[in-house]
Design an enzyme around this catalytic site. Structure first.
Site, short mmCIF file in Angstrom:
data_model
loop_
_atom_site.label_atom_id
_atom_site.label_comp_id
_atom_site.label_asym_id
_atom_site.label_seq_id
_atom_site.Cartn_x
_atom_site.Cartn_y
_atom_site.Cartn_z
N LYS A 52 28.32 -12.84 19.76
CA LYS A 52 27.85 -11.84 18.79
C LYS A 52 26.90 -10.86 19.49
O LYS A 52 26.97 -9.66 19.28
CB LYS A 52 27.19 -12.52 17.59
CG LYS A 52 28.24 -13.20 16.71
CD LYS A 52 27.67 -14.14 15.66
CE LYS A 52 28.82 -14.90 14.99
NZ LYS A 52 28.39 -15.90 14.03
N GLN A 96 23.05 -18.47 12.00
CA GLN A 96 24.23 -19.17 12.50
C GLN A 96 24.34 -20.54 11.81
O GLN A 96 23.40 -21.33 11.85
CB GLN A 96 24.12 -19.33 14.03
CG GLN A 96 25.34 -19.95 14.68
CD GLN A 96 26.60 -19.10 14.52
OE1 GLN A 96 26.57 -17.89 14.69
NE2 GLN A 96 27.70 -19.74 14.18
N ASP A 119 27.09 -11.50 6.82
CA ASP A 119 28.12 -12.55 6.83
C ASP A 119 28.91 -12.57 5.53
O ASP A 119 29.98 -13.18 5.45
CB ASP A 119 27.45 -13.94 7.02
CG ASP A 119 27.60 -14.46 8.45
OD1 ASP A 119 28.53 -14.03 9.14
OD2 ASP A 119 26.76 -15.30 8.84
#
Ligand code: NAD
Length: 282
Positions: A52, A96, A119
């Protein structure tokens, strides 16, 4: 032989488009920053977080890394999220997953400002998707829609079957296919006569989490097959939920693993970071 749907090429195409948008924002004095929080040192998470950060660098987004120790408490993590929510220089916040077991994942997801929820996991983002309002969409299913569209595969009126009903893949995938006017069926672990259902599909999305489970006997001749699964086999090679060798003989198009859905997830995360500018100003 099925046509290969090349996720590597399409994700690069998307990232290059985003690079230009990011440069245009920079010229207007807007610098997009993404906060990436990792709690603990799960090796797979470290690889994902690294990828990322690399993607951010490529397209010109600033990534701000928070590498927190395993013993970080839920309160400490919530406090950091609260500060990031209030920080105008931060456009996106990503925690995460999975987080260590002593932290409640739902509390973390719900603490993120929906305007920074790149997300797309916040209940407000999920709700917006289900009623057709603008908002962030979960990256993997959003990437699959791009794979189909950019490969010239139309969804409208097609029989679409999704195997899997998870919150991050199966459910949002079904909603997105519906938004594109597909006729959608969701299958899951309690579905009876799975093959009968999957064999109706013009577009079959496998997000079942079982290595190579979906072989040619589940697939209608000429179907488009999208493989979301990622597994390592006995020889440590990557494989998907689909038995590629048997299915490619009867499908009209198929995604490989690796190089299919995987690269699209990060490309769409980058897309969400860029969209965050518009969502903030909406
Ligand atoms: P999950 O385990 O949360 O969900 C699996 C789903 O499959 C469940 O809804 C379950 O009901 C269904 N299922 C299980 N066994 C079944 C069976 N025998 N018949 C029918 N349905 C069955 O998994 P997930 O998080 O949705 O991920 C699915 C796969 O996609 C995994 O392999 C995961 O590693 C992979 N994944 C890939 C990406 C990517 O970027 N490519 C992103 C997320 C997940």
């Amino acid at each position: 032989m099925a046509e290969l749907i090349d996720g590597k090429r399409i994700s690069k195409e998307i990232k290059d488009e985003l690079k230009e948008k990011v440069a245009a924002y920079k010229a207007q004095g807007i610098e997009i920053a993404l906060a990436v929080i990792q709690v603990g040192q799960d090796p797979a998470s470290t690889v994902y977080v690294g990828n990322k950060k690399k993607a951010c660098e490529y397209i010109g987004i600033k990534s701000v890394a928070y590498e927190l120790p395993e013993e970080t408490t839920e309160e400490e993590l919530l406090e950091i999220i609260d500060q990031l929510n209030k920080d105008d220089s931060i456009y996106g916040i990503l925690v995460q997953l999975p987080v260590p077991k002593h932290i409640n994942e739902d509390h973390i997801i719900q603490a993120i400002d929906p305007k920074k929820d790149v997300d797309g996991f916040h209940p407000q983002s999920v709700g917006a998707l289900s009623i057709g309002q603008p908002g962030f969409v979960s990256c993997t299913p959003a990437g699959i829609i791009q794979l189909l569209k950019r490969s010239g595969i139309s969804i409208e009126g097609k029989e679409c079957v999704v195997i899997g009903r998870s919150n991050i893949v199966g459910k949002p995938m079904s909603l997105l296919l519906l938004r594109e006017n597909g006729t959608v069926t969701i299958c899951h672990s309690r579905t009876k006569n799975l093959k009968e259902v999957t064999k109706r599909a013009d577009i079959l999305v496998a997000a079942v989490g079982k290595p190579k489970m979906i072989d040619a006997s589940y697939v209608k001749e000429g179907a488009v097959v999208i493989d979301v699964g990622i597994h390592r086999n006995a020889e440590n090679k990557l494989c998907g939920d689909v038995d590629f060798d048997s299915v490619e003989k009867i499908a009209s198009a198929i995604t490989p693993v690796p190089g299919g859905v995987g690269p699209m997830t990060i490309a769409m995360l980058m897309n969400n970071c860029v969209e965050a500018v518009e969502i903030r100003n909406a």
